[in-house]
Design a protein around this motif. Structure first.
Motif, mmCIF file in Angstrom:
data_model
loop_
_atom_site.group_PDB
_atom_site.id
_atom_site.type_symbol
_atom_site.label_atom_id
_atom_site.label_comp_id
_atom_site.label_asym_id
_atom_site.label_seq_id
_atom_site.Cartn_x
_atom_site.Cartn_y
_atom_site.Cartn_z
ATOM 1 N N ARG A 79 -36.908 68.697 37.082
ATOM 2 C CA ARG A 79 -38.212 68.827 37.998
ATOM 3 C C ARG A 79 -39.456 69.272 37.716
ATOM 4 O O ARG A 79 -40.815 69.555 38.253
ATOM 5 N N ASN A 80 -39.782 68.935 36.251
ATOM 6 C CA ASN A 80 -40.645 69.228 35.796
ATOM 7 C C ASN A 80 -41.519 68.515 35.258
ATOM 8 O O ASN A 80 -43.063 68.854 34.878
ATOM 9 N N HIS A 81 -41.073 67.577 35.733
ATOM 10 C CA HIS A 81 -41.991 65.916 35.505
ATOM 11 C C HIS A 81 -42.243 65.465 36.272
ATOM 12 O O HIS A 81 -41.160 65.591 36.666
ATOM 13 N N PRO A 82 -43.131 64.387 36.728
ATOM 14 C CA PRO A 82 -43.007 62.910 37.344
ATOM 15 C C PRO A 82 -41.660 62.507 37.438
ATOM 16 O O PRO A 82 -41.319 62.136 36.185
ATOM 17 N N PRO A 83 -40.734 62.013 38.222
ATOM 18 C CA PRO A 83 -39.685 61.445 38.548
ATOM 19 C C PRO A 83 -39.776 59.640 37.542
ATOM 20 O O PRO A 83 -41.316 59.102 37.745
ATOM 21 N N LEU A 84 -39.091 59.058 37.150
ATOM 22 C CA LEU A 84 -39.300 57.921 36.609
ATOM 23 C C LEU A 84 -38.666 56.649 37.653
ATOM 24 O O LEU A 84 -37.719 56.760 38.523
ATOM 25 N N VAL A 85 -39.240 55.789 37.568
ATOM 26 C CA VAL A 85 -39.119 54.837 38.924
ATOM 27 C C VAL A 85 -38.973 53.520 38.212
ATOM 28 O O VAL A 85 -39.559 52.936 37.833
ATOM 29 N N LEU A 86 -37.129 53.189 38.048
ATOM 30 C CA LEU A 86 -37.356 52.121 37.687
ATOM 31 C C LEU A 86 -37.418 50.370 39.042
ATOM 32 O O LEU A 86 -36.168 50.336 39.420
ATOM 33 N N LEU A 87 -38.097 49.473 38.256
ATOM 34 C CA LEU A 87 -38.109 48.323 39.305
ATOM 35 C C LEU A 87 -37.417 47.586 37.863
ATOM 36 O O LEU A 87 -37.732 47.281 37.276
ATOM 37 N N HIS A 88 -36.335 46.498 38.898
ATOM 38 C CA HIS A 88 -35.398 45.130 38.090
ATOM 39 C C HIS A 88 -36.486 44.211 38.470
ATOM 40 O O HIS A 88 -37.590 44.332 39.313
ATOM 41 N N GLY A 89 -36.092 42.983 38.293
ATOM 42 C CA GLY A 89 -37.382 41.616 37.737
ATOM 43 C C GLY A 89 -36.095 40.802 39.054
ATOM 44 O O GLY A 89 -35.107 41.301 39.563
ATOM 45 N N LEU A 90 -37.175 39.370 39.025
ATOM 46 C CA LEU A 90 -36.229 38.653 39.941
ATOM 47 C C LEU A 90 -34.717 38.295 39.923
ATOM 48 O O LEU A 90 -34.017 38.409 38.907
ATOM 49 N N LEU A 91 -33.767 37.883 41.094
ATOM 50 C CA LEU A 91 -32.638 37.924 40.758
ATOM 51 C C LEU A 91 -31.467 38.928 40.596
ATOM 52 O O LEU A 91 -29.927 38.961 39.815
ATOM 53 N N GLY A 92 -32.028 40.135 39.760
ATOM 54 C CA GLY A 92 -31.896 41.953 39.298
ATOM 55 C C GLY A 92 -31.481 42.555 40.755
ATOM 56 O O GLY A 92 -31.008 41.959 41.490
ATOM 57 N N SER A 93 -30.699 43.724 40.313
ATOM 58 C CA SER A 93 -30.381 44.635 40.960
ATOM 59 C C SER A 93 -30.882 46.112 39.613
ATOM 60 O O SER A 93 -30.532 45.927 38.534
ATOM 61 N N LEU A 94 -30.621 47.117 40.572
ATOM 62 C CA LEU A 94 -30.372 48.447 39.700
ATOM 63 C C LEU A 94 -29.910 48.454 38.922
ATOM 64 O O LEU A 94 -29.741 49.653 38.287
ATOM 65 N N VAL A 95 -28.000 47.848 39.323
ATOM 66 C CA VAL A 95 -27.644 47.799 37.526
ATOM 67 C C VAL A 95 -27.603 47.462 36.640
ATOM 68 O O VAL A 95 -27.414 47.956 35.241
ATOM 69 N N ASN A 96 -29.079 46.876 36.581
ATOM 70 C CA ASN A 96 -29.484 46.183 35.186
ATOM 71 C C ASN A 96 -30.019 47.313 34.460
ATOM 72 O O ASN A 96 -29.931 47.231 33.052
ATOM 73 N N TRP A 97 -30.948 48.106 34.818
ATOM 74 C CA TRP A 97 -30.976 49.406 35.065
ATOM 75 C C TRP A 97 -30.140 50.512 34.167
ATOM 76 O O TRP A 97 -30.625 51.763 33.904
ATOM 77 N N GLN A 98 -28.934 50.748 34.662
ATOM 78 C CA GLN A 98 -28.086 51.971 34.643
ATOM 79 C C GLN A 98 -27.470 52.479 33.476
ATOM 80 O O GLN A 98 -27.487 53.564 32.955
ATOM 81 N N ARG A 99 -28.066 51.970 32.384
ATOM 82 C CA ARG A 99 -27.527 52.363 30.875
ATOM 83 C C ARG A 99 -28.999 53.010 30.270
ATOM 84 O O ARG A 99 -29.276 54.405 29.713
ATOM 85 N N ILE A 100 -30.376 52.069 30.736
ATOM 86 C CA ILE A 100 -31.052 52.584 30.005
ATOM 87 C C ILE A 100 -31.410 53.932 30.877
ATOM 88 O O ILE A 100 -32.473 55.643 30.772
#
Length: 261
Positions: free
Chosen positions: A12-33
């Motif tokens: 909570r000491n830094h602004p949170p990161l929000v990761l946005l996927h591409g077309l025909l993707g989903s949040l699953v694409n970002w899970q490893r990162i």
């Protein structure tokens, strides 16, 4: 619109990161990162509208998608976030930064520019829409039927992540028809979505072998995001973070540490 999302990390000491996927993707694409970044940050990963587990709507405009992300930030009580978006998610992040710069601490855009693209995805979406869902008995069967029109195995596998079995048979989890109908809007960039450039720190990360950011795109980036830095990831194409995850994470880490300089 209330987006479905997942969270990783609790810093909570830094602004949170929000990761946005591409077309025909989903949040699953970002899970490893997301899991890697969560060692030092709070990370929020939503499914954008018409994708994953988020609601469907015929409006596929970037203004609507940016407003959805803004609503998510409001619901989570986040006054300011770091946005990192890939492709369509990158354009969504850019529109949000241009329209509401006070909500974006800094901006990361992965292999896309604020320009219109043409002729890249129509054939792919048409192939998916032509798939006879009522005849499919497995994903492997669907893969076989798509082999001629989508010969790239990795691309086909990625697309078939959206194919889901239900009680009534197989269906697309994403709103494929609405996305195809709105492809011109998704391929473009809303020139009337902003009044002035975003002057916060921004980073554009491109793949060495990708042509999504060319000289025309760089000129538009310079105009709209004058405080930008360009980073190139060796050995990567358009799917930068999937093809070279370690180098991508190194680039993000360099970008994030600039906030303390």
């Amino acid at each position: 619109m209330k987006l479905y999302s997942k969270e990783y990390g609790e810093d909570r000491n830094h602004p949170p990161l929000v990761l946005l996927h591409g077309l025909l993707g989903s949040l699953v694409n970002w899970q490893r990162i997301a899991r890697s970044l969560a060692h030092t940050r709070r990370v929020i990963v939503p499914d954008l509208r018409n994708h994953g587990r988020s609601p469907h709507d015929p409006d596929v405009s970037y203004e609507a998608m940016a407003n959805d992300v803004l609503e998510l930030l409001d619901d989570l009580g986040i006054p300011e976030a770091v946005l990192i978006g890939h492709s369509m998610g990158g354009k969504t992040a850019m529109v949000l930064a241009l329209r509401h710069p006070e909500r974006v601490e800094r901006l990361g855009v992965v292999d896309i520019a604020p320009v219109a693209y043409s002729g890249r995805l129509a054939f792919l979406m048409d192939a998916l829409l032509s798939l006879p869902l009522e005849q499919i008995d497995s994903r492997a069967h669907a893969d076989l039927l798509l082999a001629d029109s989508i010969p790239e195995k990795a691309v086909c596998d990625h697309m078939l992540q959206n194919l889901q079995r239900s009680e009534g048979g197989w269906r697309w989890r994403n709103n494929l028809q609405a996305l195809r109908d709105g492809l011109d809007s998704i391929s473009g960039f809303p020139e009337d979505a902003f009044v002035q450039p975003y002057t916060g720190k921004s980073c554009f990360i491109k793949g060495e072998h990708s042509d999504y950011i060319d000289q025309h795109g760089l000129a538009r980036i310079q105009t709209l995001f004058p405080a930008f830095e360009l980073m190139e990831i060796r050995g990567a194409g358009h799917w930068v973070y999937a093809e070279q995850p370690r180098l991508f994470l190194d680039a993000v880490d360099r970008f994030l540490t600039l906030q303390d300089s």
